[in-house]
Design an enzyme around this catalytic site. Sequence first.
Site, short mmCIF file in Angstrom:
data_model
loop_
_atom_site.label_atom_id
_atom_site.label_comp_id
_atom_site.label_asym_id
_atom_site.label_seq_id
_atom_site.Cartn_x
_atom_site.Cartn_y
_atom_site.Cartn_z
N ASP A 108 -3.32 2.40 -5.88
CA ASP A 108 -2.20 2.52 -4.94
C ASP A 108 -2.06 1.35 -3.99
O ASP A 108 -1.30 1.43 -3.02
CB ASP A 108 -2.30 3.82 -4.15
CG ASP A 108 -3.58 3.92 -3.33
OD1 ASP A 108 -4.45 3.04 -3.47
OD2 ASP A 108 -3.72 4.89 -2.56
N GLU A 109 -2.75 0.24 -4.23
CA GLU A 109 -2.57 -0.91 -3.36
C GLU A 109 -2.91 -2.20 -4.09
O GLU A 109 -3.70 -2.23 -5.03
CB GLU A 109 -3.41 -0.80 -2.08
CG GLU A 109 -4.90 -0.82 -2.30
CD GLU A 109 -5.69 -0.85 -1.00
OE1 GLU A 109 -5.29 -1.59 -0.07
OE2 GLU A 109 -6.71 -0.14 -0.92
N ASP B 11 0.85 -1.19 0.00
CA ASP B 11 0.00 0.00 0.00
C ASP B 11 0.88 1.25 0.00
O ASP B 11 1.66 1.48 0.93
CB ASP B 11 -0.89 -0.03 1.25
CG ASP B 11 -2.02 0.99 1.18
OD1 ASP B 11 -2.11 1.70 0.17
OD2 ASP B 11 -2.81 1.05 2.14
#
Length: 397
Positions: free
Chosen positions: A102-103, A12
Amino acid sequence: MFVSGASILHADLDAFFASVEQRDDPRLRGKPVIVGGGVVLAASYEAKAFGVRTAMGEKRARRLCPHAIVVPPRFTAYSEASKAVFEVFDDHTPAVEGLSIDEAFLDVRGMERSVGSPAQIATHLRAAVREHVGLPITVGVARTKFLAKVASGVAKPDGLLVVPPDGELAFLHPLPIERLWGVGPVTSGTLRELGITTVRQVASMPENVLVSMVGRAAGLKLYALAHNRDPRRVEARRRRGSIGSQRARGRRPFTLESIDADLCAIVDRVTRRMRAARRVGRTVVLRLRFDDYSRATRSHTLPYATANTAAILAAARVLLTATWPTIEARGITLVGLSVANLADAEPVQLLLPFERRLQDALDEALDEVRDRFGSASITRAVLLGRPAGFSMPLLPD
């Protein structure tokens, strides 16, 4: 079936939008940075230390952190950074399940002899993202997807936490109940009023008692998670189950007409994304956040799967009208909509009603104009003069 060892990684990126801004502008490093315009889209950890949070109104954020530096979002830069990070993920394992830009979850089972232990892979992954993309990233490693995500949350920012199989409950049980997926403000308030504050207390309760407190679906899920029971595997390249968008409104005055205009813009954006991905869906979900930051969700399932703007907007308006008395009483700070129960779009069948074929043709014509001349090149009359809002970047579907 559970993975036998701690081989699932949850990676993350830390304060992603703000981190990209700090990477690209050295003057911002080490300073409180807010990305947004009217509403906080992201805040650096220096700003978060003052209580600034995502989706907060900019005025409130400035009161909490008067010396914060506010920068406008650069979504192209964020999309490019995300693409580069996912290339690093792909270099480490083919089993990558993206959750957002983003993860992601990564499965590194069976790679000990050729590459190294999961902890070593996670260490190398973090170093590679820092070297090649210039961003900090936190990684949690555990036997289940749930616990890997919890571990990354605990390890933030810019950390690494490995939870060994023989230490899972020792790690999980002292944590606050809000670490359990599905425990939002309402469920948290219900449990805390009863003196239940830790995961250990949830795990020690009889399952039927927990169900009686929070409902059958939520109770069964929370009981399983409190014992780290999560059989889901990492699903590489899984197509998303829903497509949605939202608009933060802050606390400015509202009318039914103004909320309806927001909804029109959101539906236009969502259905355009659906058609670009060649997806259709049946369930229309309206999401609301009220002045007290509590949330509500309402849904309606259509008799057929579609990406037709008019059909989805009609369903969304029915949901909005039904919820309007609650909105009037409690205020509204965010409106969102998603379409779920997605399937791949099939060629248009000739037996479709003629009116629906005309609506689909109109959608296609509007998509072509916007693709060629930009999203703002053609719009609804009700949206003229209104700020367009932000269109958040998504993972490719």
